[in-house]
Design an enzyme around this catalytic site. Structure first.
Site, PDB file in Angstrom:
ATOM      1  NE  ARG A  51      32.487  31.589  56.828  1.00  0.00           N
ATOM      2  CZ  ARG A  51      33.483  31.949  56.589  1.00  0.00           C
ATOM      3  NH1 ARG A  51      33.792  33.090  56.024  1.00  0.00           N
ATOM      4  NH2 ARG A  51      34.515  31.460  57.474  1.00  0.00           N
ATOM      5  N   GLY A  93      34.170  42.353  57.940  1.00  0.00           N
ATOM      6  CA  GLY A  93      33.850  41.116  57.980  1.00  0.00           C
ATOM      7  C   GLY A  93      35.010  39.685  57.790  1.00  0.00           C
ATOM      8  CE  LYS A 116      36.196  27.228  56.868  1.00  0.00           C
ATOM      9  NZ  LYS A 116      35.440  27.905  55.860  1.00  0.00           N
ATOM     10  N   GLY A 118      37.786  41.217  52.357  1.00  0.00           N
ATOM     11  CA  GLY A 118      38.659  40.290  52.177  1.00  0.00           C
ATOM     12  C   GLY A 118      39.849  40.257  53.160  1.00  0.00           C
ATOM     13  CB  SER A 173      43.978  38.432  48.162  1.00  0.00           C
ATOM     14  OG  SER A 173      44.260  38.476  46.602  1.00  0.00           O
ATOM     15  CG  ASN A 178      39.524  43.051  40.230  1.00  0.00           C
ATOM     16  OD1 ASN A 178      39.854  42.971  41.414  1.00  0.00           O
ATOM     17  ND2 ASN A 178      40.082  42.171  39.317  1.00  0.00           N
TER      18      ASN A 178
HETATM   19  P1  NAD Z   1      40.675  35.244  44.220  1.00  0.00           P
HETATM   20  O1  NAD Z   1      41.947  34.665  43.950  1.00  0.00           O
HETATM   21  O2  NAD Z   1      39.374  34.447  43.406  1.00  0.00           O
HETATM   22  O3  NAD Z   1      40.375  36.745  43.785  1.00  0.00           O
HETATM   23  C1  NAD Z   1      41.392  37.805  44.310  1.00  0.00           C
HETATM   24  C2  NAD Z   1      40.913  39.025  44.094  1.00  0.00           C
HETATM   25  O4  NAD Z   1      41.900  39.754  44.678  1.00  0.00           O
HETATM   26  C3  NAD Z   1      40.979  39.505  42.541  1.00  0.00           C
HETATM   27  O5  NAD Z   1      39.938  40.746  42.572  1.00  0.00           O
HETATM   28  C4  NAD Z   1      42.176  40.091  42.380  1.00  0.00           C
HETATM   29  O6  NAD Z   1      42.344  41.149  41.234  1.00  0.00           O
HETATM   30  C5  NAD Z   1      42.472  40.904  43.674  1.00  0.00           C
HETATM   31  N1  NAD Z   1      44.003  41.093  43.950  1.00  0.00           N
HETATM   32  C6  NAD Z   1      44.751  40.152  43.908  1.00  0.00           C
HETATM   33  N2  NAD Z   1      45.995  40.836  44.158  1.00  0.00           N
HETATM   34  C7  NAD Z   1      45.744  42.176  44.460  1.00  0.00           C
HETATM   35  C8  NAD Z   1      46.548  43.203  44.960  1.00  0.00           C
HETATM   36  N3  NAD Z   1      47.913  43.068  44.996  1.00  0.00           N
HETATM   37  N4  NAD Z   1      45.808  44.411  44.990  1.00  0.00           N
HETATM   38  C9  NAD Z   1      44.628  44.497  44.928  1.00  0.00           C
HETATM   39  N5  NAD Z   1      43.834  43.566  44.547  1.00  0.00           N
HETATM   40  C10 NAD Z   1      44.476  42.469  44.189  1.00  0.00           C
HETATM   41  O7  NAD Z   1      40.151  35.210  45.733  1.00  0.00           O
HETATM   42  P2  NAD Z   1      38.692  35.064  46.442  1.00  0.00           P
HETATM   43  O8  NAD Z   1      38.354  33.523  46.592  1.00  0.00           O
HETATM   44  O9  NAD Z   1      37.983  35.827  45.790  1.00  0.00           O
HETATM   45  O10 NAD Z   1      39.198  35.810  47.990  1.00  0.00           O
HETATM   46  C11 NAD Z   1      39.323  37.149  47.962  1.00  0.00           C
HETATM   47  C12 NAD Z   1      39.769  37.476  49.339  1.00  0.00           C
HETATM   48  O11 NAD Z   1      38.818  37.074  50.349  1.00  0.00           O
HETATM   49  C13 NAD Z   1      40.903  36.764  49.984  1.00  0.00           C
HETATM   50  O12 NAD Z   1      41.853  37.355  50.472  1.00  0.00           O
HETATM   51  C14 NAD Z   1      40.373  35.581  50.880  1.00  0.00           C
HETATM   52  O13 NAD Z   1      41.193  35.270  52.084  1.00  0.00           O
HETATM   53  C15 NAD Z   1      39.238  36.562  51.403  1.00  0.00           C
HETATM   54  N6  NAD Z   1      38.116  35.599  52.023  1.00  0.00           N
HETATM   55  C16 NAD Z   1      37.570  36.272  53.204  1.00  0.00           C
HETATM   56  C17 NAD Z   1      36.636  35.463  53.885  1.00  0.00           C
HETATM   57  C18 NAD Z   1      35.947  36.304  55.231  1.00  0.00           C
HETATM   58  O14 NAD Z   1      35.160  35.473  55.759  1.00  0.00           O
HETATM   59  N7  NAD Z   1      36.165  37.509  55.234  1.00  0.00           N
HETATM   60  C19 NAD Z   1      36.037  34.265  53.432  1.00  0.00           C
HETATM   61  C20 NAD Z   1      36.767  33.822  52.080  1.00  0.00           C
HETATM   62  C21 NAD Z   1      37.577  34.616  51.508  1.00  0.00           C
END
Ligand code: NAD
Length: 321
Positions: free
Chosen positions: A111, A292, A67, A220, A199, A160
């Site tokens: 996924r 995860g 990817k 996350g 995040s 949240n």
């Molecule tokens: P998004 O921007 O749509 O949402 C972000 C989330 O984090 C919201 O709930 C927001 O309120 C919260 N947030 C932001 N700043 C914060 C802080 N300082 N303290 C606490 N919460 C906070 O992002 P998303 O697309 O939903 O992605 C969320 C997370 O998942 C990201 O960190 C991304 O990198 C991660 N992610 C992980 C995988 C995996 O395979 N594990 C895959 C995709 C995304």
């Protein structure tokens, strides 16, 4: 070569197909039949973008590829396209010839949701009734939808950092015919299963927010420095992950490892539970935690499923290369 355009993918890729692809590849990873290549991730010094490659080979699924993609923070504002951009390339493991190019944006969410869903299916108590969410962004909606299919949940509760986003969770709960309640972090003690998908770079979930017997899926934390659960909570739980090397370096377990509270050997692959080599949860009082981290093989597995689905539905584009 087959092309599966991003625009076709939401109608093609079901949660069931994602779940099967991810579960099978986790099992193959644990049995030593599939492995991920070292991840490349670069700040390219242009548009503040982070760009990289996640690849791997699954001998059982006959899936080889990568990817390519990353994060362009100004995309939405400047170009009207989403900030996370990725594309999957699959190759024939017998010849090295390129087999397919598949859009990777929508499938990343499915996924990732499939991974926590697999963990809930194998590790949550069978009688789980209350689903707890920490996070309410883009991924959270996909996570919650998939999780609700794994047990007979009767209620969704959520917290949240930006409370105005909680309506995203309420919307998904109501689609499933379930009540939703916004709670303070202490209120998560009521949850039987908790998914965190934020995040955050600081711990949100602490020991006093989680009751005995809860299953937590920390989804996350996928980068060095990010954190959703305190190191003490992690150390208290029985630990599972997609890939141990990522869990200790970029996943939720990195902080408990750094503090010397756990060792790498304390973390088991979820695939071992799927394969029956690890018993999984051992009591109703145990806290289980799935870290995860997100591996390239998950992307390759769902993309391979997408190629088959696109051919079956007549939407695959075939080109000579
Ligand atoms: P998004 O921007 O749509 O949402 C972000 C989330 O984090 C919201 O709930 C927001 O309120 C919260 N947030 C932001 N700043 C914060 C802080 N300082 N303290 C606490 N919460 C906070 O992002 P998303 O697309 O939903 O992605 C969320 C997370 O998942 C990201 O960190 C991304 O990198 C991660 N992610 C992980 C995988 C995996 O395979 N594990 C895959 C995709 C995304």
């Amino acid at each position: 070569m087959i092309i599966v355009p991003e625009r076709e993918i939401p109608a093609l890729l079901t949660r069931e197909a994602s779940y099967k692809a991810v579960s099978d590849v986790f099992a193959a990873m644990a049995s030593g039949d599939a492995y991920n290549f070292p991840v490349v991730r670069e700040a390219i010094g242009h548009e503040d973008a982070l760009y990289g490659f996640k690849g791997g080979f699954d001998r059982v699924g006959s899936t080889l590829g990568l990817k390519a993609g990353g994060y362009w923070p100004g995309n939405l504002e400047k170009h009207g396209v989403i900030n996370h951009q990725s594309t999957v390339f699959l190759f024939d493991p017998d010849t090295g010839m390129v087999r397919a190019m598949v859009g990777g944006n929508f499938s990343t969410a499915l996924r990732t949701a499939a991974a926590s869903s697999v963990s809930i299916n194998h590790l949550a108590r069978k009688d789980a009734k209350v689903m707890g969410m920490v996070g309410a962004g883009h991924q959270a909606k996909f996570q919650l939808r998939a999780a609700l299919e794994q047990r007979g949940f009767e209620k969704v509760i959520g917290w949240n950092y930006h409370p105005e986003m909680l309506s995203n969770l309420e919307e998904v709960a109501s689609e499933a015919g379930l009540p939703f309640e916004a709670v303070e972090l202490e209120g998560l003690q009521e949850a039987d299963v908790i998914i965190s998908i934020t995040s955050s770079f600081d711990p949100i979930l602490l020991e006093n927010h989680v009751s005995p017997g809860t299953h937590i899926a920390c989804m996350g934390t996928d980068t060095k420095g990010k954190q959703e659960a305190s190191a003490e909570l992690v150390a208290k739980a029985t630990l599972f992950t997609d890939e141990v090397a990522q869990s200790v370096s970029i996943g939720e377990c990195q902080h408990a490892i750094a503090k010397g509270l756990i060792k790498e050997g304390d973390i088991s692959q979820i695939g071992a539970v799927i394969n029956g080599a690890h018993p999984g949860r051992s009591s109703d009082d145990e806290i289980t935690l799935f870290d995860g981290t997100g591996v390239g093989l998950q992307d390759l597995a769902v993309s391979a499923a997408l190629v088959d689905l696109a051919i079956e539905k007549g939407v695959a584009i075939e080109v000579d290369l």
